[in-house]
Design a protein around this motif. Sequence first.
Motif, mmCIF file in Angstrom:
data_model
loop_
_atom_site.group_PDB
_atom_site.id
_atom_site.type_symbol
_atom_site.label_atom_id
_atom_site.label_comp_id
_atom_site.label_asym_id
_atom_site.label_seq_id
_atom_site.Cartn_x
_atom_site.Cartn_y
_atom_site.Cartn_z
ATOM 1 N N GLU A 213 37.117 36.538 43.696
ATOM 2 C CA GLU A 213 37.757 35.320 43.560
ATOM 3 C C GLU A 213 36.773 34.196 43.366
ATOM 4 O O GLU A 213 35.576 34.422 43.937
ATOM 5 C CB GLU A 213 38.687 34.935 44.780
ATOM 6 N N SER A 215 35.035 30.829 44.612
ATOM 7 C CA SER A 215 34.616 30.000 45.850
ATOM 8 C C SER A 215 34.753 28.512 45.301
ATOM 9 O O SER A 215 33.944 28.231 44.314
ATOM 10 C CB SER A 215 33.590 30.137 46.568
ATOM 11 N N ASN A 219 37.469 20.676 48.757
ATOM 12 C CA ASN A 219 38.473 20.225 48.209
ATOM 13 C C ASN A 219 39.162 18.906 48.918
ATOM 14 O O ASN A 219 40.014 18.444 48.608
ATOM 15 C CB ASN A 219 39.652 20.763 48.198
ATOM 16 N N THR A 227 38.564 18.006 44.326
ATOM 17 C CA THR A 227 37.511 18.972 44.061
ATOM 18 C C THR A 227 36.188 18.129 43.143
ATOM 19 O O THR A 227 36.534 17.339 42.446
ATOM 20 C CB THR A 227 37.835 20.269 43.142
ATOM 21 N N PRO A 285 42.016 33.654 40.314
ATOM 22 C CA PRO A 285 42.266 33.332 41.589
ATOM 23 C C PRO A 285 40.967 32.574 42.396
ATOM 24 O O PRO A 285 39.694 33.108 42.081
ATOM 25 C CB PRO A 285 42.435 34.867 42.461
ATOM 26 N N TYR A 286 41.201 31.678 43.173
ATOM 27 C CA TYR A 286 40.219 30.942 43.900
ATOM 28 C C TYR A 286 40.629 30.645 45.424
ATOM 29 O O TYR A 286 41.905 30.766 45.748
ATOM 30 C CB TYR A 286 39.736 29.783 43.224
ATOM 31 N N ARG A 287 39.357 30.534 46.178
ATOM 32 C CA ARG A 287 39.685 30.213 47.490
ATOM 33 C C ARG A 287 38.861 28.928 47.856
ATOM 34 O O ARG A 287 37.998 28.721 47.242
ATOM 35 C CB ARG A 287 39.484 31.208 48.414
ATOM 36 N N VAL A 288 39.390 28.007 48.698
ATOM 37 C CA VAL A 288 38.487 26.931 49.061
ATOM 38 C C VAL A 288 37.529 27.209 50.175
ATOM 39 O O VAL A 288 37.758 27.750 51.151
ATOM 40 C CB VAL A 288 39.148 25.783 49.577
ATOM 41 N N ALA A 289 36.234 26.786 49.859
ATOM 42 C CA ALA A 289 35.121 27.089 50.907
ATOM 43 C C ALA A 289 34.572 25.788 51.014
ATOM 44 O O ALA A 289 34.919 24.836 50.605
ATOM 45 C CB ALA A 289 33.998 28.236 50.018
#
Length: 338
Positions: A213, A215, A219, A227, A285-289
């Motif tokens: 995914e 990063s 955000n 972002t 797919p992504y996730r917020v880091a």
Amino acid sequence: MNILLTGGTGYIGSHVAAALISTGHEVVCFDNLANSDAVVIDRLEAITGTAIPLVVGDIRDGDALRHALTEHGVEAVIHFAGLKAVGESVAQPIKYYDNNVRGTLSLVEAMADCGVKTLVFSSSATVYGEPRYLPLDESHPTSATNPYGRTKLMIEEMLTDIAAADPDWRIATLRYFNPVGAHDSGLIGENPNGIPNNLMPFISRVAAGRLAELSVFGNDYDTPDGTGVRDYIHIVDLADGHVAALDTIVKIEPALSTWNLGTGQGYSVLDMVEAFERVNSVRVPYRVAPRRDGDVASCYASPERAARELGWTAQRDLEAMCASSWSFERTLAMRNSD
Ligand SMILES: NC(=O)c1ccc[n+]([C@@H]2O[C@H](COP(=O)([O-])OP(=O)(O)OC[C@H]3O[C@@H](n4cnc5c(N)ncnc54)[C@H](O)[C@@H]3O)[C@@H](O)[C@H]2O)c1
């Protein structure tokens, strides 16, 4: 002209080599292969139908540079060779000052010794530091927030002094915004080792399933979707900007000129993900880091000076950037499965 490209087998250098050859110039690549592969020369030869000499050498080796400059009858240098990972520069500043600053000093010494005084230097929008206003024009104050950026600033200052002392020099400092994408052939593109620092190769590798995914670093910036917003420029447009800069400096008066190479258009990380998914019919797919130290909320260029003085503007849109990145990623995947 006969042009020596330091860092010529790297991401930007290889695309500039293709652009120069297509406009009738001859190139010699000089690279220590610290972050690239000699196979790029084969691909460039396939693209251009031209034999391209590669000198495997380090820019800190003045004798090797002097030899290359004289043996190939070099008339101008485009200087891409450098280390560029911000995080690594914070952890290993000596390595960055040695490679980037000492390397550039060694290069300009060798050029002066050989009477080659036409130089295009790869600088970066990072020299603007935290933006005080947008879009960033070339008069915006400069500063650095990390050792990598400081090497670019130091080199710019060094080149300014050299140009002031000897008006025979013709120097272009090009401040790149965010180059992305790949050559239409799909044969050359951005292929960093390890986890990419830059967004586009990261997105491509997630889409290809090589990374799980993306990063998204922060955000909660003051931007429309929270972002970070950047000025992404197609690598082929950036390459054409080098040809325009080189053709211009040999004709104009000032010994040193500075131009932004950007589009003037900002896109957020999520804009890029959405566009990449839409254009290439893939999922990212992504996730917020957490935010990364030193990242700014928004950064985009005023490209007006380059348009006025170089007669150059970026032509390719976000869709072309996403499509070419994916096409290069798929060529890589095919090659790896051979
Ligand atoms: N890619 C970007 O987003 C970006 C943005 C702004 C500025 N820049 C600058 O543009 C230049 C080119 O960047 P790139 O993205 O093509 O990077 P890259 O790593 O793909 O290319 C740099 C090349 O320089 C070579 N090199 C490094 N140190 C050397 C040395 N001491 N002697 C000889 N060769 C050496 C590497 O092997 C590599 O082939 C760099 O100076 C970079 O700081 C890049």
